[in-house]
Design a protein around this motif. Structure first.
Motif: not given
Length: 548
Positions: A175-187, A226-238
């Motif tokens: 809807d418009g310029a909205r974007r989903l967060e990483r947690g919503q994508v996993l959900a 590998v994808e889990t590692a990238e997600d973990m790294k990004l989640s920790t940084e955020q």
């Protein structure tokens, strides 16, 4: 009647066309103004619609016989303001708008003929129903305008041992310029995986309407790791970034700090088992003590007889004897050496190094006279040191690990002096749109009145004057002769007289003398003339009635 028609013919085609066109235009404008003033104000029912949704909504409005208006190229639907809320409730009941397409759910089986359908058709309908139900559920998430779900449910072939795992792909329209967060994508991934048998979340791919890959469907466990590692790294940084910004903003205020965190993580998964023996430490494990005592007696005999073998032979036959005794003591002690067994399991995701960069804004004051930007004042060194210590404590700074934290004070952009915006125009409590509408209606009314006064009225006046002049000429032709005879002038016949002669006769008539004599001498002749020319007489009387 004939005189009127003749007068209309004398106006000419151009004048008649102008009069008729002006009358029709005035009538149409009057109808337009009345309709505009009486119609209720319109408000937007839905905006930014797909053409498919707009078509369905328009059809539903036609069925409900509701007045509507399409704007913005058909992407906006406007309806009367008093019906907007009820129409939205009705459209929601009809599942409109549906984001361009209406995905069928399990109600698809309500319209199928079970007697004539094959197993293949039933399987296809089941797959469509599952995709439609999942799309509806995903669409209920805030920010998702529409969704399409594609499921791949492979069937096991006969006489084969290999089994393909199911997979899914999802396309989201936001809807418009909205974007989903990483947690919503996993959900969303886990939601779909839980609804489809044997479907793993790692085998679900999600893409948005801009073509951005939100979740990658992996094929192997290694790719998933590998994808889990990238997600973990990004989640920790955020997480660390939000922690720093929230903590510093409480002191400096909102929009005064920006933080960026880079985490170097160790994703090796290892297990270590270690045994350690201590020779200096011993413990008695077991102790065994053995005591043995042995005694032997021998007797020597020179002769061998049966008597020696009798039970009491030794007592009855004494002889030489030998006696021997043996005693043995044994102690066995077992000692246990101390041993330490260590099992160390190193999980993935250990932080190896942190790099934190924090940008802090200074103090801003009102601009100087004539300046276009506010006055900037940097923060003092003591305050910056306090902020640095605060950030280090927040991120868990470890000097031995090689962490690096940098806090810098620089002016932020966007502190130009805003231009004074004009206040919203209101007059007597009415907003700008209503005033513009009333002003446009009044302007159109003024234009219509000027058209009636400056264009239509002169045309009508000229037509009336022409008809009056023709009626006066006919009157003079009828009454010219009798009037002059009654006044004592020379009798002039009406028939055959030229216009110039009639004008000269009119100049010779004395009105004061005619008024006293017409009543007595010309009534009979006037009556005769009226009997001979009834239509002309009627036209003259009508002209007298409509002229001053």
């Amino acid at each position: 009647m004939g005189a009127i028609l003749q007068s209309i013919r004398n106006l000419g085609t151009m004048r008649l066309t102008a009069i008729a066109g002006g009358g029709v235009a005035a009538l149409a404008f009057l109808i337009y103004v009345l309709a505009r003033m009486s119609s209720p104000p319109l408000e937007m029912l839905y905006g930014d619609l797909d053409l498919t949704d707009a078509n369905m909504i328009v059809k539903e409005l036609d069925n409900q016989k509701v007045t509507y208006e399409l704007r913005a190229g058909g992407t906006e639907v406007w309806v009367p303001a008093d019906q907007k809320l009820s129409l939205r409730v009705h459209m929601a009941e009809q599942q409109l708008p549906a984001g361009g397409s209406i995905a069928p759910g399990y109600e698809l089986f309500d319209k199928t003929d079970t007697l004539g359908s094959t197993s293949f058709m039933q399987n296809v309908n089941l797959l469509r129903a599952m995709e439609g139900e999942l799309a509806r559920t995903i669409r209920s998430i805030e920010g998702v305008k529409s969704a399409r779900v594609h499921l791949v449910l492979p069937r096991r072939e006969v006489f084969t041992r290999e089994v393909e795992e199911p997979s899914a792909s999802i396309v989201l329209k936001m809807d418009g310029a909205r974007r989903l967060e990483r947690g919503q994508v996993l959900a969303i991934q886990h939601l779909v995986a839980a609804a489809v048998p044997k479907l793993k979340p790692q085998r679900i791919s999600i893409v948005d309407d801009k073509g951005t890959l939100l979740a990658r469907g992996t094929e192997s466990d290694q790719e998933a790791a590998v994808e889990t590692a990238e997600d973990m790294k990004l989640s920790t940084e955020q997480r660390l970034q939000r922690t720093v910004e929230d903590l510093v903003e409480r002191s400096l205020g909102p929009d005064k700090v920006r933080a960026e965190v880079t985490v170097d993580m160790d994703f090796d998964h290892s297990s270590t088992t270690q045994e350690i023996y201590d020779p200096d430490t011993k413990v008695v494990r077991s102790e065994v003590t053995t005591d043995e005592s042995n005694q032997t007696q021998d007797q020597e005999n020179s002769s061998v007889s049966v008597q020696q073998n009798l039970p009491d032979a030794g007592q009855s036959n004494p002889g030489a004897r030998s006696l021997s005794k043996e005693n043995r003591n044994q102690d066995t002690v077992n000692y246990e050496i101390s041993k330490t067994v260590r099992n160390q399991v190193k999980e993935m995701g250990a932080v190896k190094r942190l790099s934190v960069a924090v940008l802090v804004d200074g103090d801003w004051s009102a601009p100087a006279q004539g300046a276009k930007t506010n006055t900037y004042k940097p923060r003092d060194q003591k305050e910056m040191e306090s902020l640095t210590a605060l950030v280090r404590s927040a991120v868990g700074y470890d000097e031995k690990r090689g962490d690096h934290v940098e806090v810098t004070n620089l002016p932020f952009a966007g502190h130009e002096v805003p231009e004074v915006e004009a206040a919203e125009f209101k007059l007597f409590g009415f907003d700008r749109d209503f005033i513009e509408k009333v002003a446009s209606d009044l302007g159109l009314s003024v234009v219509a009145i000027l058209f009636l006064l400056l264009v239509l009225r002169p045309l009508v006046s000229r037509a009336v004057e022409t008809m009056a002049a023709q009626a006066s000429a006919a009157e003079r032709r009828l009454l010219g002769g009798p009037a002059m005879a009654a006044a004592g002038g020379p009798p002039t016949p009406v028939a055959g007289m030229l216009p110039e002669e009639l004008e000269s006769v009119d100049e010779l008539i004395d009105i004061e003398k005619v008024e006293g004599r017409v009543k007595a001498s010309s009534i009979r002749k006037i009556g005769e003339i009226v009997e001979k020319h009834p239509e002309q007489a009627l036209s003259i009387i009508r002209a007298w009635m409509y002229t001053d």
